[in-house]
Design an enzyme around this catalytic site. Structure first.
Site, PDB file in Angstrom:
ATOM      1  N   GLY A 113      20.161  10.164  14.388  1.00  0.00           N
ATOM      2  CA  GLY A 113      20.641  10.288  13.043  1.00  0.00           C
ATOM      3  C   GLY A 113      20.794  10.784  12.322  1.00  0.00           C
ATOM      4  CB  CYS A 155       6.815   0.822   7.253  1.00  0.00           C
ATOM      5  SG  CYS A 155       6.766  -1.282   6.382  1.00  0.00           S
ATOM      6  CB  THR A 157      -1.144  -0.316   1.292  1.00  0.00           C
ATOM      7  OG1 THR A 157      -0.265  -0.080   2.573  1.00  0.00           O
ATOM      8  CG2 THR A 157      -2.082  -1.096   1.412  1.00  0.00           C
TER       9      THR A 157
HETATM   10  C1  UGA Z   1       8.579  -1.126  10.908  1.00  0.00           C
HETATM   11  C2  UGA Z   1       7.946  -1.339  12.183  1.00  0.00           C
HETATM   12  O1  UGA Z   1       8.811  -1.116  12.892  1.00  0.00           O
HETATM   13  C3  UGA Z   1       7.643  -2.225  12.296  1.00  0.00           C
HETATM   14  O2  UGA Z   1       7.024  -2.927  13.782  1.00  0.00           O
HETATM   15  C4  UGA Z   1       6.510  -2.586  11.573  1.00  0.00           C
HETATM   16  O3  UGA Z   1       6.112  -4.144  11.048  1.00  0.00           O
HETATM   17  C5  UGA Z   1       7.489  -2.121  10.244  1.00  0.00           C
HETATM   18  O4  UGA Z   1       7.411  -0.539   9.581  1.00  0.00           O
HETATM   19  C6  UGA Z   1       5.954  -2.107   9.061  1.00  0.00           C
HETATM   20  O5  UGA Z   1       5.263  -1.410   8.878  1.00  0.00           O
HETATM   21  O6  UGA Z   1       5.865  -3.382   8.420  1.00  0.00           O
HETATM   22  P1  UGA Z   1      10.911  -1.674   8.826  1.00  0.00           P
HETATM   23  O7  UGA Z   1      10.909  -0.231   8.050  1.00  0.00           O
HETATM   24  O8  UGA Z   1      11.400  -2.685   9.335  1.00  0.00           O
HETATM   25  O9  UGA Z   1      10.221  -2.071  10.493  1.00  0.00           O
HETATM   26  O10 UGA Z   1      12.022  -0.553   9.889  1.00  0.00           O
HETATM   27  P2  UGA Z   1      12.515   0.172  11.602  1.00  0.00           P
HETATM   28  O11 UGA Z   1      13.214  -0.729  12.529  1.00  0.00           O
HETATM   29  O12 UGA Z   1      10.958   0.414  12.613  1.00  0.00           O
HETATM   30  O13 UGA Z   1      13.842   1.631  11.365  1.00  0.00           O
HETATM   31  C7  UGA Z   1      13.018   2.317  10.430  1.00  0.00           C
HETATM   32  C8  UGA Z   1      14.098   3.051  10.229  1.00  0.00           C
HETATM   33  O14 UGA Z   1      14.283   4.214  11.794  1.00  0.00           O
HETATM   34  C9  UGA Z   1      15.559   3.008   9.893  1.00  0.00           C
HETATM   35  O15 UGA Z   1      15.849   3.876   9.005  1.00  0.00           O
HETATM   36  C10 UGA Z   1      15.528   3.050  11.336  1.00  0.00           C
HETATM   37  O16 UGA Z   1      17.556   3.359  11.028  1.00  0.00           O
HETATM   38  C11 UGA Z   1      15.552   4.223  11.660  1.00  0.00           C
HETATM   39  N1  UGA Z   1      15.943   4.178  13.035  1.00  0.00           N
HETATM   40  C12 UGA Z   1      15.180   3.210  14.392  1.00  0.00           C
HETATM   41  C13 UGA Z   1      16.332   5.832  14.057  1.00  0.00           C
HETATM   42  O17 UGA Z   1      16.315   6.305  13.209  1.00  0.00           O
HETATM   43  N2  UGA Z   1      16.770   5.288  15.406  1.00  0.00           N
HETATM   44  C14 UGA Z   1      15.607   4.465  15.819  1.00  0.00           C
HETATM   45  O18 UGA Z   1      16.155   4.766  17.218  1.00  0.00           O
HETATM   46  C15 UGA Z   1      15.593   3.220  15.666  1.00  0.00           C
END
Ligand code: UGA
Length: 433
Positions: free
Chosen positions: A254, A261, A85
């Site tokens: 950062g 997502c 989506t």
């Molecule tokens: C995210 C959610 O965490 C999942 O729970 C959800 O199921 C998923 O989207 C989805 O909707 O399908 P994801 O996109 O795999 O998962 O990635 P995240 O681990 O959430 O990280 C997202 C972004 O945030 C990355 O670019 C990461 O580098 C950044 N991030 C994460 C930060 O800049 N700082 C942080 O402390 C944590």
């Protein structure tokens, strides 16, 4: 049980293989013949730790197959909808074309009484609308959002921290029983299971992602303040993170969040809230988005300002392309965006990523991609770490200094040890550190 999974992208491919690993017989359906061929040969079309293994095991056991033909889903008792989506091309809202097409194409083949289970992230109100399409065709509908994280997708699917079933209509109890049967082995481990109405289930998903995005932008906003006060945002995060009500997770400042997502979900939520006349309730998500996008430009500005003259023609090593480590996903990637912005200013950008080189090359053939980390670093006049891959975190500052032309490093993920890098002769700059 006999299951089908419609859509074999990041979500669907993992769900299909994971359900087969739990002992179900699963057919994955996708309109993309090349993707179906790749999956059928036991290869995941994406880099996701552990996925190749469960894919191959499923194919070997005969429990798992892939097809482009919806007729092959006919005998399934449960049909999971896992299509994308994405953000609409003409606005902030979600594009539901693939969800509508998947349901439209499935209905003529599905057995009467079978359960259609939406897993895709959709604007609140979508399930109720789709129930009006599915029920007259003699099928049932539930909404069962997915919370998997890329890089941990297999683990998150076979051992989720909670299950949410959105149900409605006269057959709601049957729908819950069917989902309980699908997830029996997960529920045996006392995994929390919440049964809600459709709207709540849809909102749980976007609320969770909005909260996570807000947490990241909150700490990045603190990084902006730290930058003008000399404070250290990493220490700040550690200190407030000790409060269990706040928690340390998702407080890493950062270059911000990206991926398929968080960015599109907060925009789609904002658009949907506006449609519902409640735009002001989530207006803060616009700021969350703005703070997030500002951090990419901030890193670019820091790199540019580090040169006496223009950045044009200066060699910059950009370490990372994926939106996060352990993924080859470059959708809305801050890392890739930094490389593209620097390239746009005329810098001689050389990028390297352990997994995302191919996906990045397809999207941005104009960038220069090094064959190795060492090649990217060689003769660099500035180094920017923008995805926190283990290889980058473990770089030896002294050995790395030998490779570069100018020991100037920008830690876009605050993962390097400033003292160690400075001691090895580097000019170190973090994000709000
Ligand atoms: C995210 C959610 O965490 C999942 O729970 C959800 O199921 C998923 O989207 C989805 O909707 O399908 P994801 O996109 O795999 O998962 O990635 P995240 O681990 O959430 O990280 C997202 C972004 O945030 C990355 O670019 C990461 O580098 C950044 N991030 C994460 C930060 O800049 N700082 C942080 O402390 C944590």
């Amino acid at each position: 049980m006999q299951l089908s999974v419609i859509g074999c992208g990041y979500l669907g491919a993992v769900h299909a293989a994971a359900m087969a690993s739990l002992g179900h017989t699963v057919v994955g359906i996708d309109v993309d013949a090349a993707k179906v061929a790749t999956l059928s040969s036991g290869k995941a079309p994406i880099y996701e730790p552990g996925l190749n293994e469960i894919l191959q095991a499923g194919l070997d056991s005969g429990n798992l197959s892939f097809s482009t033909d919806y007729a092959d889903a006919a005998s399934a008792e449960v049909h999971f909808i896992g299509v994308g989506t994405p953000q609409r091309k003409d606005g902030a809202g979600a594009d539901l074309t693939y969800v509508d097409a998947a349901i439209g194409d499935l209905l003529p083949h599905a057995t009467a009484g079978s359960l259609v289970v939406g897993k895709s992230t959709v604007p609140v109100g979508t399930a109720e609308r789709l129930a009006g399409v599915v029920r007259p065709a003699g099928l049932r509908l539930a909404w069962n959002p997915e919370f998997l994280r890329e890089g941990f997708a297999v683990q998150d699917t076979v051992a989720p921290d909670r299950l949410v079933y959105g149900v409605g209509g006269d057959a709601a109890d049957d729908d819950v029983a069917t989902l309980d049967a699908v997830y029996a082995s997960i529920l045996e481990r006392d995994t929390p299971r919440l049964v809600t109405d459709y709207a709540t289930a849809e909102l749980v998903k976007v609320a969770a992602n909005s909260f996570l995005a807000t947490k990241i932008s909150f700490i990045n906003a603190m990084a902006e303040i730290a930058e003008v006060t000399g404070a250290d945002v990493t220490q700040l995060a550690d200190a407030i993170g000790h409060d269990v009500r706040i928690g340390r997770k998702f407080l890493n400042a950062g270059v911000g969040f990206g991926g398929g997502c968080l960015p599109k979900d907060i925009r789609a939520f904002t658009a949907r809230a506006e449609e519902l006349g409640r735009g002001e309730s989530v207006a803060f998500l616009k700021q969350v988005d703005e703070i997030n996008l500002r951090r990419r430009q901030r890193l670019v500005d820091l790199v540019v300002d580090s040169f006496d003259g223009p950045v044009f023609g200066r060699r910059v090593a950009v370490l990372g392309l994926a939106f996060k480590p352990d993924s080859d996903d470059i959708r809305d990637s801050p890392a890739l965006d930094v490389a593209v912005r620097l390239k746009g200013l005329g810098a001689e950008v050389v990028s390297y990523d352990p997994q995302a080189m191919e996906t990045a090359r397809r999207a941005h053939p104009q960038l220069t991609y090094a064959d190795s980390l060492e090649e990217a670093l060689t003769d660099a006049e500035a180094v920017a770490v923008v995805t926190e891959w283990k290889q980058f975190k473990e770089l030896d500052p002294a050995a790395t200094a030998e490779l570069v032309a100018r020991p100037v490093v920008f830690d876009g993920r605050n993962v390097l040890d400033p003292a160690a890098w400075r001691q090895a002769g580097w000019t170190y700059t973090g994000m709000g550190r």
